[in-house]
Design a protein around this motif. Structure first.
Motif, short mmCIF file in Angstrom:
data_model
loop_
_atom_site.label_atom_id
_atom_site.label_comp_id
_atom_site.label_asym_id
_atom_site.label_seq_id
_atom_site.Cartn_x
_atom_site.Cartn_y
_atom_site.Cartn_z
N SER A 13 -12.53 -9.96 5.09
CA SER A 13 -11.17 -9.46 5.36
C SER A 13 -11.18 -7.95 5.62
O SER A 13 -10.31 -7.22 5.13
CB SER A 13 -10.23 -9.78 4.18
N ASP A 73 -5.43 -15.12 6.48
CA ASP A 73 -4.06 -15.61 6.28
C ASP A 73 -3.52 -16.40 7.47
O ASP A 73 -2.54 -17.14 7.32
CB ASP A 73 -3.12 -14.44 5.95
N ARG A 104 0.83 -1.21 0.00
CA ARG A 104 0.00 0.00 0.00
C ARG A 104 0.86 1.25 0.00
O ARG A 104 0.61 2.22 -0.73
CB ARG A 104 -0.91 0.02 1.22
N SER A 128 -13.05 -11.02 -2.02
CA SER A 128 -11.76 -10.42 -1.67
C SER A 128 -11.93 -8.95 -1.33
O SER A 128 -12.57 -8.20 -2.08
CB SER A 128 -10.79 -10.55 -2.85
N SER A 129 -11.33 -8.55 -0.21
CA SER A 129 -11.32 -7.13 0.15
C SER A 129 -10.37 -6.36 -0.75
O SER A 129 -10.40 -5.13 -0.80
CB SER A 129 -10.87 -6.97 1.60
N LYS A 159 -6.94 -18.45 -2.50
CA LYS A 159 -5.60 -17.90 -2.17
C LYS A 159 -4.54 -18.58 -3.03
O LYS A 159 -4.85 -19.12 -4.08
CB LYS A 159 -5.33 -18.10 -0.68
O1 LIG Z 1 -5.15 -6.37 1.08
C1 LIG Z 1 -4.25 -7.14 1.43
O2 LIG Z 1 -3.08 -6.76 1.62
C2 LIG Z 1 -4.59 -8.56 1.64
C3 LIG Z 1 -5.90 -8.96 1.79
C4 LIG Z 1 -6.31 -10.35 2.06
O3 LIG Z 1 -6.92 -10.87 0.91
P1 LIG Z 1 -8.52 -10.98 0.71
O4 LIG Z 1 -9.11 -9.66 0.92
O5 LIG Z 1 -8.62 -11.44 -0.72
O6 LIG Z 1 -9.01 -12.00 1.69
C5 LIG Z 1 -5.12 -11.24 2.44
O7 LIG Z 1 -5.48 -12.59 2.31
C6 LIG Z 1 -3.90 -10.95 1.59
O8 LIG Z 1 -2.81 -11.75 1.99
C7 LIG Z 1 -3.47 -9.52 1.74
#
Ligand SMILES: O=C(O)C1=C[C@@H](OP(=O)(O)O)[C@@H](O)[C@H](O)C1
Ligand SMILES: C=C(OP(=O)(O)O)C(=O)O
Length: 422
Positions: A193, A309, A25, A165-166, A336
């Motif tokens: 998430s 995770d 990010r 997925s977030s 994943k």
């Molecule tokens: O935004 C991120 O950095 C992440 C969001 C998660 O994914 P999801 O939102 O697809 O569950 C996580 O599993 C991934 O390792 C990292």
């Protein structure tokens, strides 16, 4: 293949590498900022290399030093990549950079490894189309490879269809300030998430852009603006800290992870209090989180929708607990690096554990670890499978981890750090 040697009680203080999620990010916010930013304590790994290389293809200079990276921001003006963008099996970057590339100009593809070509991105494509982006899935699968004809994003209102997925939400938020008009985003269905969305909002706010939203993270209003370059310090990675806390939990020892702060921006730091619910003792020493295991762990029932995770870590600990552990709301584990829900249970079964699998839940019937025996663990090219099952090997003789180099995705020095526990 690597064989793990059992230890009695671990007793260690560890420093984990920087957070993968925060590094990615911060790299993107810094790349879009007007001016030069410095990231302190970033994660140097396969995934973050893919992200910075892709940004470099868009004209962003990232100078990677030992403990800090200097990012020369573009103010949102991106160069057209001369070659297609390849992101391995980096789901976060594939989702985030799809929106970032949409801000630029040109006609190109975004692609990844075979597994990335099975990880969906359709809902994000639809939401971007709502912001005027010309994007298609080359094979019509709703997964990469993607073909983009970028010319910027319009902004205005868009809707993100329900998805698992977030990262779709975070991706849209990160670029929205650079839209031609102020943008709004509505999300259909529950956001999984969620802490990762909160993390995105926090990084955006640190880089100078404040987003309005509801508590459920389904409705956002994003102002136009440009990120402000800054010096940004990255926390230690809580998902990677989980293996060390788990080591303390199952051996009845002590581990302090010195660089995951409390409070943390990372939802996965909440694994430590969960382990405390199972019977461990948690304390905050010297800025980090210390976990002390006891002789006895109890099974728990827990919704892990917000902490995908660390589910494999928790599942391994559960096999050493007494009684049933029920982990719910984890359908998103199936998309994943591998189908982590099935893979975790398959490998636990290989070790002698009694488990049950549902579409979106798993059950582990723990007996204190008595039924567990050594096995050759398949890791499915998934770093989290390798690191979680390594923990089991601290108690059970004969645990061998196949394809151990997959840890390079998020924690290239894992085996050295883990070796220090013995
Ligand atoms: O935004 C991120 O950095 C992440 C969001 C998660 O994914 P999801 O939102 O697809 O569950 C996580 O599993 C991934 O390792 C990292
Ligand atoms: C799921 C993960 O990462 P990504 O989605 O970025 O590939 C992970 O690191 O466990």
């Amino acid at each position: 293949m690597i064989e793990i040697k059992p230890v009695s009680k671990v007793d260690a203080t560890v420093v984990v590498p920087g957070s993968k999620s925060l590094t990615q990010r911060a790299l993107i916010a810094a790349a879009l900022a007007d001016g030069t930013s410095k990231l302190i304590g970033p994660l140097a790994s396969e995934d973050t290399s893919y992200t910075s290389k892709a940004l470099e293809q868009m004209g962003i200079l990232v100078e990677r030093g030992e403990n800090s990276w200097v990012v020369h921001g573009s103010g949102g003006k991106l160069v057209t990549p001369e070659e297609d963008i390849f992101l391995g099996n980096n789901g976060t970057a594939t989702r985030f950079l799809t929106s970032v590339t949409a801000l630029g100009q040109g006609d190109f593809r975004i692609d990844g490894e075979e597994r990335m070509q099975e990880r969906p991105i359709g809902p994000l494509m639809e939401a971007l189309q709502g912001w005027g982006v010309d994007i298609a899935s080359v094979n019509g699968t709703g997964c990469p490879p993607l073909h983009l004809k970028s010319k910027g994003i319009t902004g205005g209102a868009t809707i993100l269809p329900e998805g698992k997925s977030s990262q779709y939400v975070s991706s849209l938020l990160l670029v929205a300030p650079y839209a031609a008009q102020p943008a709004t985003l509505e999300v259909n269905g529950e956001v999984l998430s969620k802490p990762y969305v909160a993390m995105t909002l926090s990084v955006m706010s640190d880089f100078g852009v404040s987003v309005e939203c509801n508590e459920a993270f389904t409705s956002f209003t994003i102002p136009q603006g440009c990120y402000r370059a800054m010096e940004y310090e990255i926390e230690g990675d809580a998902s990677n800290a989980s293996y060390f806390w788990a080591a303390a939990a199952i051996t009845g020892g002590r581990v302090t992870v010195a660089n995951v702060p409390v409070p943390s921006l990372q939802g996965d730091a909440d694994l430590a209090p969960l382990l405390a619910r199972m019977g461990c003792e948690i304390s905050l020493d010297g800025g980090g989180i210390t976990l002390r295991g006891r002789d006895h762990l109890d099974g728990i029932t827990v919704d892990m929708g917000n902490m995908p995770d660390v589910v494999p870590t928790l599942a391994v600990v559960a096999a050493f607990a007494h009684g049933k552990t029920v982990i719910t709301n984890i359908a998103h584990l199936r998309i994943k690096e591998c189908d982590r829900l099935s893979a975790t249970l398959t490998e636990l079964t290989k070790m002698g554990a009694r488990v049950e699998e549902g579409d979106d839940f798993m059950v582990i019937h723990g007996d204190g670890g008595a039924c567990l025996h050594g096995a050759e663990i398949e890791t499915y090219n998934d770093h989290r499978m390798a690191m979680s099952f390594a923990v089991a090997g601290l108690r059970v003789p004969g645990v061998k981890i196949r394809g151990e180099n997959c840890v390079a995705k998020s924690f290239p020095t894992f085996w050295e750090s883990f070796g220090e526990l013995g």
